[in-house]
Design an enzyme around this catalytic site. Structure first.
Site, PDB file in Angstrom:
ATOM      1  N   ILE A 179      26.509 -55.831 -36.501  1.00  0.00           N
ATOM      2  CA  ILE A 179      27.698 -56.261 -35.729  1.00  0.00           C
ATOM      3  C   ILE A 179      28.056 -57.725 -35.974  1.00  0.00           C
ATOM      4  O   ILE A 179      29.217 -58.084 -35.915  1.00  0.00           O
ATOM      5  CB  ILE A 179      27.517 -56.032 -34.203  1.00  0.00           C
ATOM      6  N   CYS A 199      20.891 -46.127 -36.619  1.00  0.00           N
ATOM      7  CA  CYS A 199      20.922 -47.492 -37.142  1.00  0.00           C
ATOM      8  C   CYS A 199      19.808 -48.204 -36.408  1.00  0.00           C
ATOM      9  O   CYS A 199      18.663 -47.768 -36.490  1.00  0.00           O
ATOM     10  CB  CYS A 199      22.286 -48.125 -36.942  1.00  0.00           C
ATOM     11  N   SER A 200      20.088 -49.239 -35.664  1.00  0.00           N
ATOM     12  CA  SER A 200      19.027 -49.841 -34.874  1.00  0.00           C
ATOM     13  C   SER A 200      18.985 -49.166 -33.510  1.00  0.00           C
ATOM     14  O   SER A 200      18.077 -48.414 -33.205  1.00  0.00           O
ATOM     15  CB  SER A 200      19.265 -51.338 -34.726  1.00  0.00           C
ATOM     16  N   ASP A 201      20.024 -49.415 -32.707  1.00  0.00           N
ATOM     17  CA  ASP A 201      20.058 -48.812 -31.383  1.00  0.00           C
ATOM     18  C   ASP A 201      20.827 -47.500 -31.362  1.00  0.00           C
ATOM     19  O   ASP A 201      20.812 -46.776 -30.382  1.00  0.00           O
ATOM     20  CB  ASP A 201      20.662 -49.791 -30.378  1.00  0.00           C
ATOM     21  N   TRP A 256      24.143 -47.045 -31.448  1.00  0.00           N
ATOM     22  CA  TRP A 256      25.405 -46.943 -30.701  1.00  0.00           C
ATOM     23  C   TRP A 256      26.579 -47.606 -31.422  1.00  0.00           C
ATOM     24  O   TRP A 256      27.700 -47.521 -30.954  1.00  0.00           O
ATOM     25  CB  TRP A 256      25.265 -47.475 -29.273  1.00  0.00           C
ATOM     26  N   ASP A 257      26.333 -48.252 -32.538  1.00  0.00           N
ATOM     27  CA  ASP A 257      27.449 -48.835 -33.285  1.00  0.00           C
ATOM     28  C   ASP A 257      27.702 -48.080 -34.589  1.00  0.00           C
ATOM     29  O   ASP A 257      28.558 -47.226 -34.662  1.00  0.00           O
ATOM     30  CB  ASP A 257      27.165 -50.311 -33.578  1.00  0.00           C
TER      31      ASP A 257
END
Lengths: 654, 549
Positions: free
Chosen positions: A312, A374-376, A378-379
């Protein structure tokens, strides 16, 4: 209201953004509780919602007054000159306060009142029903079940209450996997392709750290894999760039080395103080915690794949660079393209689309299920899952389906809209144009497949507008749990019914619904197919737009055709009546005001830019500063022109 | 010379053809004097007919005895022929090379072409200067036709007939011609009926280093000014370049001698700079594997859109002087045959609604390019793939067409023609069965007897069956001046030309068809409503008559 000291300033100048000779409009600036309003001497109004304001800047005092530059999240940039510095200062301070609210309850959605009663409002919220959407996909079925482990948000706070998991997934697997995954976001179903068993699932990264394993997680992935009998393996797609994970891996090795060194010191009975090594170890361990990806050795039958979308922060600064370049006056072609290149924006857009294509291909060509994270989760995961589904399923390319898609992969799965859009005064590092990128990817698809989408560009722009406007409740908050706590469904309105009411504005006149429902889009992502989205990033800079819009003309014509079809039916029935001698007086007037005949094509010109002084004026003067969404109206508002001769005859004889 | 001498192997079997968007075809390759033909000899496969003159460059490769010829066309298409047999391949390659670079114009295909269509209107007589002049003479009596150049002696690159101020006699014109580069004395290019202002064009004045002047020249251009009014001199070169030109005998108008004129310098590139720009752009567009940064970098480095912006800006400036400032304009660069024509013709697209119709645009090309002496044969001899870097090869005309396309994009309803019309003109300028774009000026065309020996492009285009392909369904006459935006964000790569062979346009074409359908349907409905209305009205009158005896 306590933030507003000055409500009205007269003799304010609005400068043209691209004019190099400081052309301006003079008018009055009003400050209301929700909007900043500028009315020029022509009585033309420019409304700016406080929530749309991304930044306010007060520049150094000039001879003509105090300049105030306002940048909006919908990419509008206005440059005012306020005659007195005091007024400017007041407005500036007020806007600073008003554009950055501390509490959700102070956002516009909580006061916005479109004059609907409670049941209408509730009905609006019920337009999108995700349970129905999973039903449409054929879920639950023999392979997938609804899992109620998250009924009370106990497994994962940022997930919806309803989770769909493989039928063979038992509670311990779910709990175990959730504990092993960042923010508890375990692998669950996002999209299931009818006719096959291949599915898109999503989750966050495993907290595998150095070498940790989780048997439950491994079992859950196995369950997802076996839920698809079409293929014995499944893909695990990590949307992060490989090189970033590589450096993480290097960190892991460093940690290992330091540990070895420390232990040898302990072994040698050396005193371990707050040594540099220990500090470094802590820092690295912190960074490394909560990172990881699946080790192919531990999971049976997975194929692991990086697809390389940046995080992000990279995206935020990329957009910033893009806007800086485009905002400059007297921009040269070379500066524009080198700016476009160095911003990396189109490269990122391409990366997102390429990832979605990878998904669609795995499902269609290999009939393999895909787990995305991805990481979390949610993006990038939301981007890739939603675009992948959009490529696979033509339902999502309808107006309603697109709303469902946004509700499912973005809103319900906890894309942090409020943080990413900066709805509240918060950490600027959490703001990122992740959703804007999604819309832009969709726009690129509409450019390549002009007949595949039921909606048009104005629809995408309007959604973008309201993601930031805080006028409707849909995008407030960061996850479903938070939205429920805010009681959004009771206190605010849903955007979707309003868009559907205005459906005519957002329909793609070239849409062809004939295509099979499961037609897969296969976009070509050669670099030259990606273009700068002028209508998004310059939607208010009307001088940069084509002066005649084909889309609008065809839209109008489609409308007109419907009206004409009606007219023909009408006329035919009247002629029959006439022939049958049933003519009565009041039938004489056949729709004398039928809009169809009045609207002629000759009104296509928007404003034929009047250029009055120097050459520079050609580049951008007198921008008709209307919001893009007013566009179609402007066209339909065409003045009546030549009434056809036949029509004249008809009237005269009456 | 016999073509047969150049064709060592006229026919090869089992040749495989690879071309964009089509599956490979195996068939028989034939070479004729003007065409390369590949036919699979099956009923339903399209044959390839390629004009040798469309071939820009060829490469050959060998793997064992299998030869491959890669043919790069002037319209930027690249096709590949796999030819079994090394000797055949070498023969074919050398024949193509020879046939695509014939020295003599009279050996070109237009001199051999026999049309298979019925000529309704002979295009050679469609746009006569006298007719053009008549359009003006109703509005003004300040201009006259001069036949001073009847024998092409005063100015070899001008047509026999030109329009000049009435007050200037042929004797004065002769003197002015001696003062202007290539004898190109100022002539009328465009008369703006709205306010009587004009665009004139010429070659540079030959002032030289010692500031030569020519009273007749001053008198000629001053004759176009209204009392007390100033005019604008637009020099398409930068001041620096214009100053350097003095050393070579050229130069620009000195303020002292032209006090009623304000000079503005713009900088439009010419010659090899443009050619290199085209080569770079086409190279970038042909590469599918470029990553985003590389693609954008290459697009930028080609400078193509910079040239587009520069040309459009200058044209807007000229149009603005005329329409907004109410001032007349004289435009020239060095010779007055390239950038000058880009600017004068684009200014007319902006100002004059007629030039946005098919007929009017054809007239514009005839007047401002062919008769005005743009050296098509030199400029379009080679295209983007050629290695021979000749100074006179330059995509000047293509840049003009691209600029028109940019305006068309911004005003999609104001043009009677569509993008295909522009693409067609581009193709024919570089390789054609018609004689229209042969030669470098009217004098050469006269000597070649093109009117007698070849067919005009306009004879073919202006038949209803062809016209329908080039007509813009959205067209609605727009009598206003149209000001395009020249901001970089508003300019686009002309995909229809540059990405034409690099990506399929299937979906875009289908969408275009759907749009046409909607428009056609609309017309149908309108017509039907009108008929019904009339019917109803008639019935009602009858009814009324019956009621009132």
């Amino acid at each position: 209201m306590e933030h507003i000291r000055t409500t009205k300033v007269e003799q304010v100048k609005l400068l043209d953004r691209f004019s190099t000779n400081n052309k301006s409009l003079t008018g009055t600036l009003y400050l209301t509780a929700t909007h900043l309003l500028f009315i020029d001497t022509q009585q033309k109004e420019t409304w700016i919602l406080h929530h749309h304001i991304a930044s306010v800047e007060k520049l150094a005092l000039t001879t003509s007054g105090c300049p105030l530059v306002i940048q909006c999240k919908n990419f509008r940039i206005v440059h005012f000159i306020v005659p007195r510095e005091r007024d400017c200062h007041d407005i500036y301070n007020s806007l600073l306060q008003l554009s950055k609210q501390g509490k959700y309850e102070d956002l516009y959605a909580f006061s916005y009142n479109p004059k609907q009663n409670d049941s209408e409002r509730l009905k609006g919220w019920e337009i999108i029903d995700l349970a129905k959407e999973y039903e449409r996909m054929g879920v639950p079925n023999g392979k997938w079940k609804l899992c109620d482990a998250n009924r009370e948000y106990k497994v994962c706070e940022t997930y919806p209450r309803e989770l769909y998991v493989p039928k063979s997934a038992i509670l311990p697997m779910i709990m175990g996997s959730s504990n092993f995954r960042s923010k508890g976001r375990l692998p669950v179903l996002s999209y299931c392709r009818q006719g096959t068993e291949a599915a898109i699932c999503r989750c966050s990264q495993p907290l595998s750290g150095f070498s940790a394993r989780c048997l439950e997680d491994e079992k859950l992935l196995k369950a997802i894999s076996t839920a698809n009998s079409g293929n014995h393996y499944m893909y695990v797609v990590d949307t992060r760039p490989k090189h970033r994970m590589q450096s993480w891996w290097d960190t892991q090795k460093d940690i290992g080395r330091i540990i070895v060194r420390i232990s040898s010191k302990i072994w040698n009975d050396e005193k371990i103080r707050e040594s540099d090594e220990k500090k470094r170890l802590n820092a690295m361990a912190n960074r490394a915690a909560g990172k990881g990806y699946e080790n192919e050795d531990n999971y049976s039958n997975i194929r692991f794949q990086f697809v390389g979308i940046e995080n992000i922060h990279v995206m935020r600064s990329s957009l910033q660079k893009l806007l800086e370049v485009n905002g400059s006056k007297g921009l040269s072609v070379n500066d524009f393209y080198s700016g476009l290149e160095s911003s990396g924006w189109l490269r990122h857009i391409k990366a997102v689309l390429d990832a979605a294509i990878f998904l669609a291909k795995a499902i269609v060509v290999e009939n393999a299920s895909v787990l995305v994270h991805c990481s979390d989760g949610w993006d990038r995961t939301s981007q890739v899952c939603s675009l992948g589904s959009l490529l696979l399923d033509s339902y999502y390319r309808t107006m309603k389906g697109f709303m469902v898609l946004i509700e499912k992969d973005w809103i319900s799965f906890g894309h942090k809209f409020s943080e990413r859009c900066g709805h509240l005064d918060g950490d600027p590092k959490e703001v990122s144009p992740v959703f804007t990128q999604f819309l832009e990817c969709v726009w690129h698809l509409t450019e390549q497949f002009p007949q595949a989408f039921e909606f048009n560009e104005a629809f995408l722009l309007q959604i973008h507008e309201h993601v930031h406007s805080c006028q409707f409740g849909n995008f407030l908050g960061n996850c479903q749990k938070e939205r429920e706590e805010l009681k959004l469904k009771e206190k605010t309105y849903s955007l979707w019914p309003f868009l559907l009411d205005d459906k005519q504005k957002y329909l793609n006149p070239l849409y062809s619904s004939k295509s099979e429902s499961l037609t897969v889009l296969e976009p070509n992502t050669v670099s030259f197919n990606f273009k700068f989205w002028r209508n998004m990033y310059h939607q208010f800079d009307r001088t940069l737009h084509p002066r005649q819009s084909v889309l609008n003309i065809i839209m109008n014509m489609n409308e007109q055709n419907k009206q004409l079809e009606e007219d023909i039916k009408d006329l035919e029935s009247k002629i029959t009546q006439c022939k049958n001698g049933l003519l009565t007086k009041d039938l004489l007037h056949v729709h004398p005001e039928s809009p169809a005949l009045k609207t002629s094509l000759s009104l296509k010109e928007q404003s034929l830019l009047p250029v009055n002084d120097t050459l520079r004026a050609i580049e951008g003067s007198n921008p008709p500063d209307n919001r893009y969404c007013d566009y179609p109206e402007e066209f339909s508002k065409s003045e009546p022109t030549v009434v056809s001769l036949e029509y004249g005859v008809a009237r005269m004889t009456c | 010379m016999e073509f047969a001498e150049l064709i060592k192997t006229p026919r090869v079997d089992n040749v495989v053809l690879h071309r964009p968007f089509y599956p490979a075809v195996e068939g028989t390759l034939c070479l004729t004097g003007h065409h390369l033909i590949l036919s699979s000899r099956q009923d339903n496969t399209e044959e390839l007919w390629l004009l040798h003159s469309n071939i820009d460059a060829i490469d050959k490769r060998f793997v064992g005895s299998l030869g491959t010829i890669i043919i790069k066309c002037k319209d930027f298409r690249i096709i590949q022929l796999d030819i079994p047999g090394m000797e055949e391949c070498l023969n074919i390659a050398s024949s193509i090379e020879a046939l695509s670079t014939l020295d003599s114009v009279t050996l070109m295909y237009p001199f051999f072409y026999r049309p298979m269509f019925e000529v309704i209107e002979d295009g050679w007589h469609s746009f006569l200067p006298e007719q053009e002049f008549e359009l003006y003479s109703s509005a003004t009596s300040e201009w006259r036709l001069s036949y001073i150049n009847k024998e092409f002696t005063v100015c070899p690159s001008y047509p026999p007939t030109v329009i000049v101020p009435k007050s200037i006699d042929d004797e004065a014109l002769r003197k002015v011609a001696a003062f202007r580069h290539g004898g190109r004395f100022p002539v009328l290019s465009y008369y703006h009926k709205k306010n009587g202002m004009v665009i004139m064009r010429s070659g540079q004045p030959l002032t030289g280093t010692n500031g030569r002047r020519c009273k007749e020249d001053e008198k000629l251009i001053n004759a176009t000014l209204r009392a007390g009014k100033r005019g604008y001199l637009i020099d398409t070169r930068s001041l620096n370049v214009a100053q350097q030109a003095r050393a070579k005998g050229g130069g620009f108008e000195q303020e002292a001698h032209y006090p009623q004129w304000r000079r503005i310098h713009k900088s439009i590139e010419r010659y090899h700079v443009l050619q290199e720009s085209l080569i770079k752009l086409v190279e970038a567009c042909n590469e599918q594997t470029h990553n985003m940064d590389r693609w954008l970098g290459k697009l930028e480095a080609s400078n193509w859109l910079t040239h587009i912006k520069e040309i459009l800006t200058t044209a807007c400036l000229a149009a603005q002087c005329i329409d907004r400032e109410g001032a007349s304009v004289l435009i020239h660069g060095t010779e007055g045959t390239d950038s000058t024509l880009q600017v004068t013709s684009l200014a007319q697209i902006i100002l004059e609604p007629r030039s946005r119709t098919i007929r009017g645009f054809e007239a514009l090309i005839e007047r401002e390019w062919l008769q005005a002496g743009h050296p098509f044969q030199q400029r379009c001899a080679q295209s983007a793939y050629c290695n021979s870097k000749q100074k006179w090869e330059a995509p000047v005309f293509l840049l003009f067409l691209d600029c028109v396309w940019q305006i068309l994009r911004q005003f999609p309803c104001s043009f009677e023609f569509n993008e295909h019309f522009l693409i067609m003109l581009f193709e024919h300028a570089y390789a054609s069965q018609f004689g229209t774009f042969l030669g470098n000026n009217e004098s050469e065309r006269c000597k070649l007897k093109l009117q007698q020996k070849t067919m005009s492009l306009w004879s073919w285009v202006n038949r209803p069956s062809e016209l329908s392909k080039f007509t813009n369904p959205l067209f609605e006459a727009n009598n206003l001046v149209i000001w395009p935006s020249v901001a970089p964000q508003s300019l686009q790569l002309w995909e229809g030309i540059f990405l034409r062979w690099s990506r399929s346009s299937k979906y875009l074409d289908e969408a275009y068809e759907e749009m046409v359908n909607i428009i056609e349907y609309n017309k149908e409905l309108q017509a039907k409503v009108n008929i019904l209305r009339r019917q109803l009205a008639e019935l009602e009158t009858e009814d009324g008559l019956r009621e009132s005896p």
